[in-house]
Design a protein around this motif. Structure first.
Motif, PDB file in Angstrom:
ATOM      1  N   ILE A   1      86.606  52.234  26.629  1.00 32.78           N
ATOM      2  CA  ILE A   1      85.071  52.498  26.966  1.00 32.78           C
ATOM      3  C   ILE A   1      84.684  53.095  25.728  1.00 32.78           C
ATOM      4  N   LEU A   2      83.560  52.705  25.884  1.00 31.48           N
ATOM      5  CA  LEU A   2      82.909  52.491  24.634  1.00 31.48           C
ATOM      6  C   LEU A   2      81.638  53.825  25.081  1.00 31.48           C
ATOM      7  N   ALA A   3      80.183  54.290  24.498  1.00 33.46           N
ATOM      8  CA  ALA A   3      79.210  55.220  25.464  1.00 33.46           C
ATOM      9  C   ALA A   3      78.549  55.058  25.917  1.00 33.46           C
ATOM     10  N   ASP A   4      78.282  53.435  26.363  1.00 34.06           N
ATOM     11  CA  ASP A   4      76.995  53.445  27.003  1.00 34.06           C
ATOM     12  C   ASP A   4      77.753  52.683  28.397  1.00 34.06           C
ATOM     13  N   ARG A   5      79.284  53.302  28.908  1.00 34.55           N
ATOM     14  CA  ARG A   5      80.225  52.797  29.509  1.00 34.55           C
ATOM     15  C   ARG A   5      80.971  51.597  29.693  1.00 34.55           C
ATOM     16  N   SER A   6      80.457  50.858  28.975  1.00 31.37           N
ATOM     17  CA  SER A   6      80.941  48.956  28.964  1.00 31.37           C
ATOM     18  C   SER A   6      82.203  49.267  28.713  1.00 31.37           C
ATOM     19  N   GLN A   7      83.343  48.242  29.452  1.00 29.48           N
ATOM     20  CA  GLN A   7      84.681  48.280  28.560  1.00 29.48           C
ATOM     21  C   GLN A   7      85.091  47.300  28.079  1.00 29.48           C
ATOM     22  N   VAL A   8      86.281  47.581  26.750  1.00 27.89           N
ATOM     23  CA  VAL A   8      86.414  46.022  26.195  1.00 27.89           C
ATOM     24  C   VAL A   8      88.366  46.251  26.199  1.00 27.89           C
ATOM     25  N   VAL A   9      88.412  45.484  26.466  1.00 30.86           N
ATOM     26  CA  VAL A   9      90.129  45.137  26.674  1.00 30.86           C
ATOM     27  C   VAL A   9      90.722  44.560  26.071  1.00 30.86           C
ATOM     28  N   ILE A  10      91.669  44.777  24.482  1.00 41.60           N
ATOM     29  CA  ILE A  10      92.147  44.089  23.890  1.00 41.60           C
ATOM     30  C   ILE A  10      93.717  43.732  24.546  1.00 41.60           C
ATOM     31  N   PRO A  11      93.391  41.887  25.345  1.00 35.56           N
ATOM     32  CA  PRO A  11      95.779  41.886  25.330  1.00 35.56           C
ATOM     33  C   PRO A  11      96.918  41.613  24.452  1.00 35.56           C
ATOM     34  N   SER A  12      97.120  41.717  24.750  1.00 41.82           N
ATOM     35  CA  SER A  12      98.335  41.948  23.946  1.00 41.82           C
ATOM     36  C   SER A  12      98.269  39.984  22.834  1.00 41.82           C
ATOM     37  N   GLU A  20      80.428  46.613  14.129  1.00 40.32           N
ATOM     38  CA  GLU A  20      79.131  47.683  14.482  1.00 40.32           C
ATOM     39  C   GLU A  20      79.073  48.040  15.889  1.00 40.32           C
ATOM     40  N   LEU A  21      78.304  49.653  16.062  1.00 43.33           N
ATOM     41  CA  LEU A  21      78.590  50.212  16.867  1.00 43.33           C
ATOM     42  C   LEU A  21      77.504  51.637  16.734  1.00 43.33           C
ATOM     43  N   ARG A  22      76.783  51.387  16.940  1.00 45.16           N
ATOM     44  CA  ARG A  22      74.924  51.976  16.896  1.00 45.16           C
ATOM     45  C   ARG A  22      74.385  52.420  17.640  1.00 45.16           C
ATOM     46  N   ARG A  23      73.467  53.291  17.654  1.00 39.70           N
ATOM     47  CA  ARG A  23      72.409  52.924  18.385  1.00 39.70           C
ATOM     48  C   ARG A  23      71.091  53.439  17.857  1.00 39.70           C
ATOM     49  N   ILE A  24      69.647  53.543  17.883  1.00 39.87           N
ATOM     50  CA  ILE A  24      68.582  53.713  17.364  1.00 39.87           C
ATOM     51  C   ILE A  24      67.735  54.509  17.798  1.00 39.87           C
ATOM     52  N   LEU A  25      67.693  55.770  16.831  1.00 41.39           N
ATOM     53  CA  LEU A  25      68.063  56.528  17.406  1.00 41.39           C
ATOM     54  C   LEU A  25      65.874  56.863  17.632  1.00 41.39           C
ATOM     55  N   THR A  27      64.111  54.294  19.046  1.00 35.71           N
ATOM     56  CA  THR A  27      64.037  53.378  20.568  1.00 35.71           C
ATOM     57  C   THR A  27      64.944  53.849  21.410  1.00 35.71           C
ATOM     58  N   GLY A  28      65.989  53.989  20.763  1.00 36.90           N
ATOM     59  CA  GLY A  28      67.402  54.322  22.026  1.00 36.90           C
ATOM     60  C   GLY A  28      68.657  53.140  22.600  1.00 36.90           C
ATOM     61  N   ALA A  29      67.666  51.875  22.380  1.00 37.24           N
ATOM     62  CA  ALA A  29      69.015  50.274  21.816  1.00 37.24           C
ATOM     63  C   ALA A  29      69.495  50.578  20.682  1.00 37.24           C
ATOM     64  N   ILE A  30      70.974  50.162  22.280  1.00 34.89           N
ATOM     65  CA  ILE A  30      72.422  49.958  21.770  1.00 34.89           C
ATOM     66  C   ILE A  30      72.915  48.312  20.209  1.00 34.89           C
ATOM     67  N   ASP A  31      73.226  48.518  19.495  1.00 35.02           N
ATOM     68  CA  ASP A  31      73.630  47.675  18.719  1.00 35.02           C
ATOM     69  C   ASP A  31      74.311  47.645  18.473  1.00 35.02           C
ATOM     70  N   TYR A  32      76.132  46.541  19.132  1.00 35.24           N
ATOM     71  CA  TYR A  32      77.447  46.512  19.579  1.00 35.24           C
ATOM     72  C   TYR A  32      77.320  44.964  18.552  1.00 35.24           C
ATOM     73  N   ARG A  33      78.211  45.482  17.391  1.00 31.81           N
ATOM     74  CA  ARG A  33      79.133  43.822  17.377  1.00 31.81           C
ATOM     75  C   ARG A  33      80.635  44.214  16.803  1.00 31.81           C
ATOM     76  N   ILE A  34      81.057  42.998  17.775  1.00 30.01           N
ATOM     77  CA  ILE A  34      82.278  43.021  17.599  1.00 30.01           C
ATOM     78  C   ILE A  34      82.703  41.175  17.450  1.00 30.01           C
ATOM     79  N   GLU A  35      84.749  41.245  16.766  1.00 29.84           N
ATOM     80  CA  GLU A  35      84.520  40.248  16.286  1.00 29.84           C
ATOM     81  C   GLU A  35      85.911  39.867  16.742  1.00 29.84           C
ATOM     82  N   VAL A  36      85.958  39.158  17.157  1.00 29.84           N
ATOM     83  CA  VAL A  36      87.377  38.592  18.250  1.00 29.84           C
ATOM     84  C   VAL A  36      88.493  37.622  16.624  1.00 29.84           C
ATOM     85  N   GLN A  37      89.152  37.463  15.987  1.00 31.28           N
ATOM     86  CA  GLN A  37      89.593  37.012  14.754  1.00 31.28           C
ATOM     87  C   GLN A  37      91.361  36.439  15.263  1.00 31.28           C
TER      88      GLN A  37
END
Length: 215
Positions: A1-12, A20-25, A27-37
């Motif tokens: 569970i991320l800071a903004d209550r989004s959920q991420v589930v990674i199966p086996s 990247e998981l950041r919040r821009i002070l 503006t308060g905007a979030i910037d999430y970048r996740i990579e599925v390899q």
């Protein structure tokens, strides 16, 4: 569970990197970048507010951008194929540089490889389980999915919660029959879905059951 209550589930058998998981002070905007390899990722995203926020999931050959929805992303390194499946809301699907962007609505998915443009298709319906027992007492927890036209494979996931965040087992089946071992006692949930020839996983249906191993 991320800071903004989004959920991420990674199966086996999946490999995911948090870029990247950041919040821009300012503006308060979030910037999430996740990579599925490798493998897949399932996510339920809290609506992005303010609108300038970004939630991006990449594979080596695709990018999925979203603002408040539920979807899955997968990448098969052996076939060099990326896929996105939309369960609720709408997402944008494109190449890694944002080229050829498409809008995918609920119940639709898209696949992409390095040699062809994205291909969109409607997701398979959720298969039914054939008389699922409310109590499972044998060593193996067994279920059978009813045959679904267009399906070449089925997937079952067992979790301790109805949101399928705490998953305890997963199994694929070519004929819809499942037998899962080492399932703990308690009140559990099973979710079943079907796979199309393209590799896209369809909509899922969940059932509750009680596990009570007869020793």
């Amino acid at each position: 569970i991320l800071a903004d209550r989004s959920q991420v589930v990674i199966p086996s058998q999946s490999r995911v990197r948090i870029r990247e998981l950041r919040r821009i002070l300012l503006t308060g905007a979030i910037d999430y970048r996740i990579e599925v390899q490798k493998g897949r990722l399932e996510t339920k995203v809290t609506p992005v507010d303010p609108p300038s926020g970004r939630y991006r999931i990449r594979t080596p050959i695709s990018m999925t951008a979203v603002r408040g929805t539920e979807f899955r992303v997968s990448f098969e390194a052996e076939r060099d194929v990326a896929a996105t499946e939309v369960l609720t809301g709408r997402v944008g699907f494109s190449g890694p540089d944002g080229s050829g962007a498409l809008e995918l609505d609920r119940s639709f998915g898209a696949t992409l490889d390095s040699a062809s443009p994205p291909r969109i298709e409607k997701l398979l319906a959720a298969p039914d389980l054939d008389e699922p027992p409310p109590v499972q007492t044998r060593y193996a927890v067994e279920f059978r999915a009813r045959k679904l036209d267009g399906a070449i494979r089925y997937r079952a996931v067992i979790a301790t919660d109805a949101g399928f965040v705490d998953n305890v087992a997963e199994q694929f089946s070519d004929d819809g029959s499942f037998a899962l071992n080492d399932i703990p006692n308690g009140n559990l949930f099973v979710r079943v879905s079907a796979m199309a020839p393209s590799g896209l996983e369809g909509l899922a249906q969940a059932y509750s059951f009680r596990r009570r191993l007869a020793s």
